[in-house]
Structure formats: C-alpha cells, structure tokens
Design a protein around this motif. Structure first.
Motif, short mmCIF file in Angstrom:
data_model
loop_
_atom_site.label_atom_id
_atom_site.label_comp_id
_atom_site.label_asym_id
_atom_site.label_seq_id
_atom_site.Cartn_x
_atom_site.Cartn_y
_atom_site.Cartn_z
N ARG A 149 -3.57 0.33 -5.20
CA ARG A 149 -2.62 0.83 -5.39
C ARG A 149 -1.55 0.15 -6.42
O ARG A 149 -0.43 0.76 -6.79
CB ARG A 149 -1.74 1.16 -4.02
CG ARG A 149 -2.62 2.15 -3.20
CD ARG A 149 -1.95 2.88 -1.96
NE ARG A 149 -1.11 1.90 -1.15
CZ ARG A 149 -1.49 1.25 -0.08
NH1 ARG A 149 -2.76 1.53 0.08
NH2 ARG A 149 -0.83 0.58 0.61
N GLU A 190 6.39 2.57 -2.05
CA GLU A 190 5.53 3.54 -1.14
C GLU A 190 6.42 4.52 -0.54
O GLU A 190 6.03 5.70 -0.48
CB GLU A 190 4.65 2.60 -0.11
CG GLU A 190 3.52 1.93 -0.97
CD GLU A 190 2.62 1.35 -0.02
OE1 GLU A 190 3.15 0.97 1.16
OE2 GLU A 190 1.45 0.82 -0.35
N ARG A 205 -3.20 6.71 -0.47
CA ARG A 205 -2.82 5.36 0.38
C ARG A 205 -3.76 5.28 1.49
O ARG A 205 -3.93 4.04 1.78
CB ARG A 205 -1.42 5.45 0.83
CG ARG A 205 -0.79 4.28 1.31
CD ARG A 205 0.51 4.20 1.62
NE ARG A 205 0.96 4.94 2.60
CZ ARG A 205 2.08 5.23 3.08
NH1 ARG A 205 3.04 4.69 2.61
NH2 ARG A 205 2.20 6.07 4.28
N ARG A 207 -3.72 -1.76 -0.86
CA ARG A 207 -2.48 -2.06 -1.13
C ARG A 207 -2.83 -3.09 -2.39
O ARG A 207 -2.22 -2.96 -3.48
CB ARG A 207 -1.60 -2.46 -0.35
CG ARG A 207 -0.09 -2.88 -0.72
CD ARG A 207 0.66 -3.56 0.24
NE ARG A 207 1.40 -2.52 0.68
CZ ARG A 207 2.43 -2.59 1.57
NH1 ARG A 207 2.77 -3.92 1.96
NH2 ARG A 207 3.04 -1.66 1.87
#
Length: 154
Positions: A80, A123, A138, A143
């Motif tokens: 991400r 986020e 997500r 991450r």
C-alpha cells in the motif's frame, strides 16, 4: 496529520548514516550492491508516481484527503506504500554503501516514524474518503511488503 514531509526524514537519515559510518570507505562489492538496491528502490517509487499520475490523483503525503482515486495498479498490487518502500530502500542502499551495522539504525528509525505517524493518518483519510473500496484494498494488500492476499480489482 503529520506536517513533516517524508523526504525530510530520508534526508535526516542520510546525514545520520554519514555520521554513524564516518571514515568508512566503501568497497567495490558494497558499492555495486548499494547501486542495485538504490536502482530497485527508485524503480519502485517511480512506478508508484506513474501510477498516481495515471489515475490523476495526488501523491502529496501531507494532504491525503485530496486523493481522487484508490490506486491498486503497479507496485500498489504488492504494497500500500510503495513510495515509502522506495524511500526505505534508498536508505538501506546508503547503509550498505556506508557499511557497518550502525548505518542501518536510521533505516529502522525511518520505518518506525513513517509506520507510526504518517501511514496511519493517510490510511484514515483514505478510509474516510473511499470507504469500503479502500478498506477492501487494505484488507488484502500489506502495508509494507509481503503477501496479505489477492488485491481486488477496483
């Protein structure tokens, strides 16, 4: 929202690495290894920037609420935060180049600061702005790096 641009942390890390490895001369092996890590890191960050541009959305980390799309293409399929992965890679490349274990302390510090301050704020803004679409992304995309699941098609 944090007000320090992440590249400032990278610059501070580079200075710290220089100070921690004073007087160490890079070997040819360390130089080549560092160059390869740096090239890969620039590629990841550059690919992320292109993906943002392709979706015509902002990548200003200080204003994530201005994002107009959830980007899931390119390196965003695997992480991400490919921009931060790229920045971490640049710091790691410099640590390899400088030599010594202490040179890796700023890498760890950068990851800790970004992971605890910058990313949670981004986020939250993305979740508020894109709701279930971002939350689904997500849920399946890590991450940092790794394999959390199969990225959704948005």
């Amino acid at each position: 929202m944090p007000k320090v641009p992440p590249p400032v942390y990278v610059a501070a890390g580079l200075v710290a690495q220089h100070l921690l490895a004073r007087g160490r001369r890079p070997t040819i092996v360390r130089s080549v290894a560092a160059g390869l890590v740096a090239a890969g890191s620039v590629y990841v960050a550059g690919s992320a920037a292109r993906a943002f541009k392709h979706k015509d959305t902002t990548f200003n980390p200080l204003e994530p609420e201005r994002a107009t799309a959830v980007v899931t293409e390119g390196p965003f399929r695997y992480t991400r935060n490919p921009m931060y992965v790229g920045m971490t890679g640049l710091l790691a490349a410099h640590a390899v180049y400088r030599g010594g274990l202490l040179s890796f302390l700023p890498v760890a510090a950068f990851v800790a600061v970004i992971d605890r301050t910058q990313i949670p704020a981004e986020e939250l803004a993305m979740s508020r702005g894109f709701g279930e679409a971002y939350d689904a992304y997500r849920a399946v995309t890590p991450r940092w790096v790794g394999r959390a699941g199969r990225p959704p098609t948005l």
